[in-house]
Design a protein around this motif. Structure first.
Motif, PDB file in Angstrom:
ATOM      1  N   PHE A  13       1.449   0.202   0.809  1.00  0.00           N
ATOM      2  CA  PHE A  13       0.341   1.279   0.408  1.00  0.00           C
ATOM      3  C   PHE A  13       0.659   2.566   0.747  1.00  0.00           C
ATOM      4  O   PHE A  13       1.327   2.869   1.911  1.00  0.00           O
ATOM      5  CB  PHE A  13      -0.892   0.858   1.250  1.00  0.00           C
ATOM      6  CG  PHE A  13      -1.853  -0.174   0.319  1.00  0.00           C
ATOM      7  CD1 PHE A  13      -2.593   0.152  -0.902  1.00  0.00           C
ATOM      8  CD2 PHE A  13      -1.615  -1.514   0.934  1.00  0.00           C
ATOM      9  CE1 PHE A  13      -3.310  -0.864  -1.292  1.00  0.00           C
ATOM     10  CE2 PHE A  13      -2.437  -2.310   0.279  1.00  0.00           C
ATOM     11  CZ  PHE A  13      -3.139  -2.197  -0.811  1.00  0.00           C
ATOM     12  N   ASP A  15      -0.698   6.919  -0.009  1.00  0.00           N
ATOM     13  CA  ASP A  15      -1.564   8.062  -0.886  1.00  0.00           C
ATOM     14  C   ASP A  15      -0.724   8.822  -1.558  1.00  0.00           C
ATOM     15  O   ASP A  15       0.344   9.286  -1.338  1.00  0.00           O
ATOM     16  CB  ASP A  15      -2.377   8.936   0.432  1.00  0.00           C
ATOM     17  CG  ASP A  15      -3.123   8.168   1.219  1.00  0.00           C
ATOM     18  OD1 ASP A  15      -3.727   6.976   0.820  1.00  0.00           O
ATOM     19  OD2 ASP A  15      -3.579   8.833   2.249  1.00  0.00           O
ATOM     20  N   ARG A  27      -5.254   6.424  -3.018  1.00  0.00           N
ATOM     21  CA  ARG A  27      -4.591   5.296  -2.213  1.00  0.00           C
ATOM     22  C   ARG A  27      -4.139   4.314  -3.405  1.00  0.00           C
ATOM     23  O   ARG A  27      -4.899   4.086  -4.147  1.00  0.00           O
ATOM     24  CB  ARG A  27      -5.629   4.524  -1.415  1.00  0.00           C
ATOM     25  CG  ARG A  27      -5.007   3.370  -0.319  1.00  0.00           C
ATOM     26  CD  ARG A  27      -4.317   4.235   0.628  1.00  0.00           C
ATOM     27  NE  ARG A  27      -3.745   3.205   1.461  1.00  0.00           N
ATOM     28  CZ  ARG A  27      -2.845   3.504   2.421  1.00  0.00           C
ATOM     29  NH1 ARG A  27      -2.390   4.822   2.374  1.00  0.00           N
ATOM     30  NH2 ARG A  27      -2.477   2.871   3.511  1.00  0.00           N
ATOM     31  N   TYR A  29      -0.711   1.080  -4.408  1.00  0.00           N
ATOM     32  CA  TYR A  29       0.137   0.294  -3.681  1.00  0.00           C
ATOM     33  C   TYR A  29       1.516   0.275  -4.713  1.00  0.00           C
ATOM     34  O   TYR A  29       1.476   0.355  -5.727  1.00  0.00           O
ATOM     35  CB  TYR A  29      -0.509  -0.925  -4.014  1.00  0.00           C
ATOM     36  CG  TYR A  29       0.377  -2.476  -3.444  1.00  0.00           C
ATOM     37  CD1 TYR A  29       0.207  -2.692  -2.024  1.00  0.00           C
ATOM     38  CD2 TYR A  29       1.455  -2.870  -4.135  1.00  0.00           C
ATOM     39  CE1 TYR A  29       1.193  -3.559  -1.523  1.00  0.00           C
ATOM     40  CE2 TYR A  29       2.137  -4.072  -3.313  1.00  0.00           C
ATOM     41  CZ  TYR A  29       1.879  -4.452  -2.410  1.00  0.00           C
ATOM     42  OH  TYR A  29       2.763  -5.254  -1.566  1.00  0.00           O
ATOM     43  N   ASP A  44      -3.708  -1.440  -6.667  1.00  0.00           N
ATOM     44  CA  ASP A  44      -3.968  -2.724  -5.542  1.00  0.00           C
ATOM     45  C   ASP A  44      -2.672  -3.229  -5.571  1.00  0.00           C
ATOM     46  O   ASP A  44      -1.978  -3.650  -6.415  1.00  0.00           O
ATOM     47  CB  ASP A  44      -5.396  -3.113  -5.568  1.00  0.00           C
ATOM     48  CG  ASP A  44      -5.745  -3.827  -4.134  1.00  0.00           C
ATOM     49  OD1 ASP A  44      -4.998  -3.722  -3.442  1.00  0.00           O
ATOM     50  OD2 ASP A  44      -6.752  -4.403  -4.280  1.00  0.00           O
ATOM     51  N   ASP A  95       1.401   6.410   6.492  1.00  0.00           N
ATOM     52  CA  ASP A  95       0.402   6.095   7.795  1.00  0.00           C
ATOM     53  C   ASP A  95       0.883   6.975   8.929  1.00  0.00           C
ATOM     54  O   ASP A  95      -0.202   7.308   9.649  1.00  0.00           O
ATOM     55  CB  ASP A  95       0.585   4.739   8.080  1.00  0.00           C
ATOM     56  CG  ASP A  95       0.047   3.840   6.777  1.00  0.00           C
ATOM     57  OD1 ASP A  95      -0.758   4.566   5.729  1.00  0.00           O
ATOM     58  OD2 ASP A  95       0.178   2.370   6.476  1.00  0.00           O
ATOM     59  N   CYS A 212      -7.504   3.602   8.025  1.00  0.00           N
ATOM     60  CA  CYS A 212      -8.232   3.781   6.865  1.00  0.00           C
ATOM     61  C   CYS A 212      -8.276   5.323   6.664  1.00  0.00           C
ATOM     62  O   CYS A 212      -7.380   5.985   7.476  1.00  0.00           O
ATOM     63  CB  CYS A 212      -9.814   3.386   7.146  1.00  0.00           C
ATOM     64  SG  CYS A 212      -9.848   1.553   7.156  1.00  0.00           S
ATOM     65  N   ARG A 224      -5.909  10.297   6.970  1.00  0.00           N
ATOM     66  CA  ARG A 224      -5.408   9.114   7.549  1.00  0.00           C
ATOM     67  C   ARG A 224      -5.652   8.829   9.041  1.00  0.00           C
ATOM     68  O   ARG A 224      -5.065   9.641   9.637  1.00  0.00           O
ATOM     69  CB  ARG A 224      -3.993   8.749   7.071  1.00  0.00           C
ATOM     70  CG  ARG A 224      -3.587   7.354   7.275  1.00  0.00           C
ATOM     71  CD  ARG A 224      -4.010   6.406   6.057  1.00  0.00           C
ATOM     72  NE  ARG A 224      -3.277   5.170   6.195  1.00  0.00           N
ATOM     73  CZ  ARG A 224      -4.009   4.004   5.334  1.00  0.00           C
ATOM     74  NH1 ARG A 224      -5.022   4.296   4.836  1.00  0.00           N
ATOM     75  NH2 ARG A 224      -3.205   2.852   5.578  1.00  0.00           N
ATOM     76  N   ASP A 286      -8.058   0.026   2.479  1.00  0.00           N
ATOM     77  CA  ASP A 286      -6.724  -0.040   1.643  1.00  0.00           C
ATOM     78  C   ASP A 286      -6.951  -1.012   0.599  1.00  0.00           C
ATOM     79  O   ASP A 286      -6.282  -1.015  -0.517  1.00  0.00           O
ATOM     80  CB  ASP A 286      -5.464  -0.494   2.577  1.00  0.00           C
ATOM     81  CG  ASP A 286      -5.199   0.341   3.586  1.00  0.00           C
ATOM     82  OD1 ASP A 286      -5.194   1.521   3.179  1.00  0.00           O
ATOM     83  OD2 ASP A 286      -4.380   0.143   4.732  1.00  0.00           O
ATOM     84  N   SER A 287      -8.080  -1.835   0.866  1.00  0.00           N
ATOM     85  CA  SER A 287      -8.364  -2.954  -0.536  1.00  0.00           C
ATOM     86  C   SER A 287      -9.594  -3.295  -0.393  1.00  0.00           C
ATOM     87  O   SER A 287     -10.446  -3.093   0.495  1.00  0.00           O
ATOM     88  CB  SER A 287      -7.244  -4.046  -0.286  1.00  0.00           C
ATOM     89  OG  SER A 287      -7.721  -4.906   0.996  1.00  0.00           O
TER      90      SER A 287
END
Length: 316
Positions: A13, A15, A27, A29, A44, A95, A212, A224, A286-287
Motif C-alpha cells: 500500500f 498513498d 490510499r 494498492y 485495494d 509508511d 493508519c 500517516r 488500509d482496507s
C-alpha cells in the motif's frame, strides 16, 4: 513495508497523488510487475476485490526514468518519493523512511534496462590465440613491447584516466602496477550490518497495532501514523519505532467508535470515527477488513456504554 507475492512481484500500500499537483493523496494498492512491464495501481488488494478486477492506473516501467526521494519537491509531505516519466511525475507517500527506500530501490531496479555485456573470450573466439612459443618466434619487437606496457590509473575530476607506463623491467613493472592499483582504486566499503528493529514494549503488549492515516485537529491535513490499541486506550505514534506517543486517547475518554458515514465528502475510503467529549478523530485504515477490525476491538475495549471526559485539543 512492500513484500514479494507468490509471483515474485513487489506489492504493498502507498498513498498516491492521482491528480498531478492536487496535493490530495489517496490510499491505493500497488504491484510492480517486471514481467508485464507495468506498475499497477488498484483500489485495494486484488485478493479482496471481485474476480477480474482491473487496475485503476498502469504506469509503464519502461517510461520511468528514475524514482527518488521527493523531500525537496514536497517538503511538507513526510516520506514522499517521486517516479518521473516523460508524461508526468507521479508522487507517492510511504509508511516510513525504510519503506520509502525499499520502494525506490524496487522501482529503479524494475525500470532499469539491462544490457548484456559480451564475453571477451567468446567475441575473440574466431581468432586463434598465439601461444607463448609463437610469440617468442615472431620476433616482432613492437608486439613484445606492447604486451609489457602497464597502465597508471588516476581519477581526475571524477574521470578515470589511464596513462601507459613503460617499466624498466618486468619485476619493477609488477611492483609499480600493483602500487598504482592500490593508490588509484578505493577499497570497497565493508558491508553495512542489517538493522535490527526492536519492537516497542508498549507495541508488544498491544491488542492491535498498525499504520493508519488520521486527520489533524486544527489544519485538517491527513498524516500517516502508527496506531496502537492496548488496555490503556488508543494511541498513535509518528513512527513504528518511536517510544513516546504523539497522543493517547484514554479508554475512559472514548465515548463511541463506528464506521464513518462521511467518506464521500473526504474522498477517503475505509474511514472510521473515534469520538470523545471534545473531538471526533477520523482515521483511515488500509482496507475494509482492517477498518472493521479496528472498530470491533475498540468497541470491545471500551464496552457498550463508554465514558466521557474532557481532552485538550492537539495539532498532531
Amino acid at each position: 513495508m512492500p513484500y514479494k507475492d507468490r509471483h515474485g512481484r513487489t506489492c504493498g500500500f502507498l498513498d498516491f497523488e492521482e491528480n498531478e499537483q492536487s496535493g490530495r493523496f489517496l490510499r491505493r494498492y500497488f504491484i510492480i510487475s517486471p514481467k508485464d512491464g507495468s506498475f499497477y495501481c488498484y483500489m485495494d488488494n486484488p485478493t479482496n476485490l471481485q474476480d477480474g478486477a482491473t487496475p485503476v492506473s498502469d504506469i509503464k516501467l519502461g517510461h520511468i526514468s528514475n524514482a527518488r526521494d521527493a523531500s525537496k519537491q514536497r517538503p511538507k509531505v513526510e516520506f514522499c518519493f517521486v517516479a518521473t516519466t516523460p508524461e508526468r511525475s507521479y508522487y507517492f507517500v510511504a509508511d516510513d523512511q525504510a519503506d520509502l527506500e525499499e520502494w525506490v530501490r524496487s522501482l529503479n531496479g524494475a525500470s532499469r534496462i539491462m544490457v548484456k555485456i559480451p564475453d571477451k573470450k567468446s567475441s575473440s573466439g574466431s581468432q586463434p590465440e598465439e601461444t607463448q612459443g609463437d610469440k617468442s618466434q615472431n620476433g616482432n619487437g613492437d608486439d613484445d613491447k606492447q604486451s609489457t606496457i602497464s597502465y597508471k590509473t588516476e581519477i581526475v575530476g571524477g574521470v578515470v584516466i589511464r596513462t601507459p607506463v613503460e617499466p624498466e623491467d618486468s619485476s619493477s613493472s609488477e611492483d609499480e602496477s600493483s602500487q598504482n592499483r592500490s593508490k588509484s582504486w578505493p577499497r570497497s566499503p565493508s558491508p553495512t550490518p542489517p538493522v535490527t528493529r526492536t519492537l516497542n514494549f508498549a507495541h508488544s503488549q498491544a491488542i492491535m497495532s498498525g499504520f493508519c492515516v488520521k486527520q489533524g485537529g486544527v489544519r485538517k491535513n491527513w498524516k500517516r501514523r502508527f496506531f496502537v490499541l492496548n488496555d490503556d486506550g488508543f494511541s498513535y505514534y509518528k513512527g513504528e519505532m518511536d517510544k513516546l506517543p504523539l497522543r493517547t486517547i484514554l479508554k475512559k475518554d472514548i465515548a463511541s467508535c463506528k464506521v464513518s458515514d462521511i467518506p464521500l465528502s473526504t474522498q477517503r475510503d475505509n474511514l472510521f470515527e473515534v469520538t470523545t467529549a471534545t473531538r471526533t478523530f477520523y482515521v483511515q485504515a488500509d482496507s475494509p477488513e482492517e477498518m472493521k477490525e479496528w472498530v470491533t476491538k475498540i468497541r470491545t475495549l471500551v464496552g457498550a456504554g463508554g465514558h466521557r471526559s474532557s481532552l485538550p485539543p492537539d495539532q498532531s
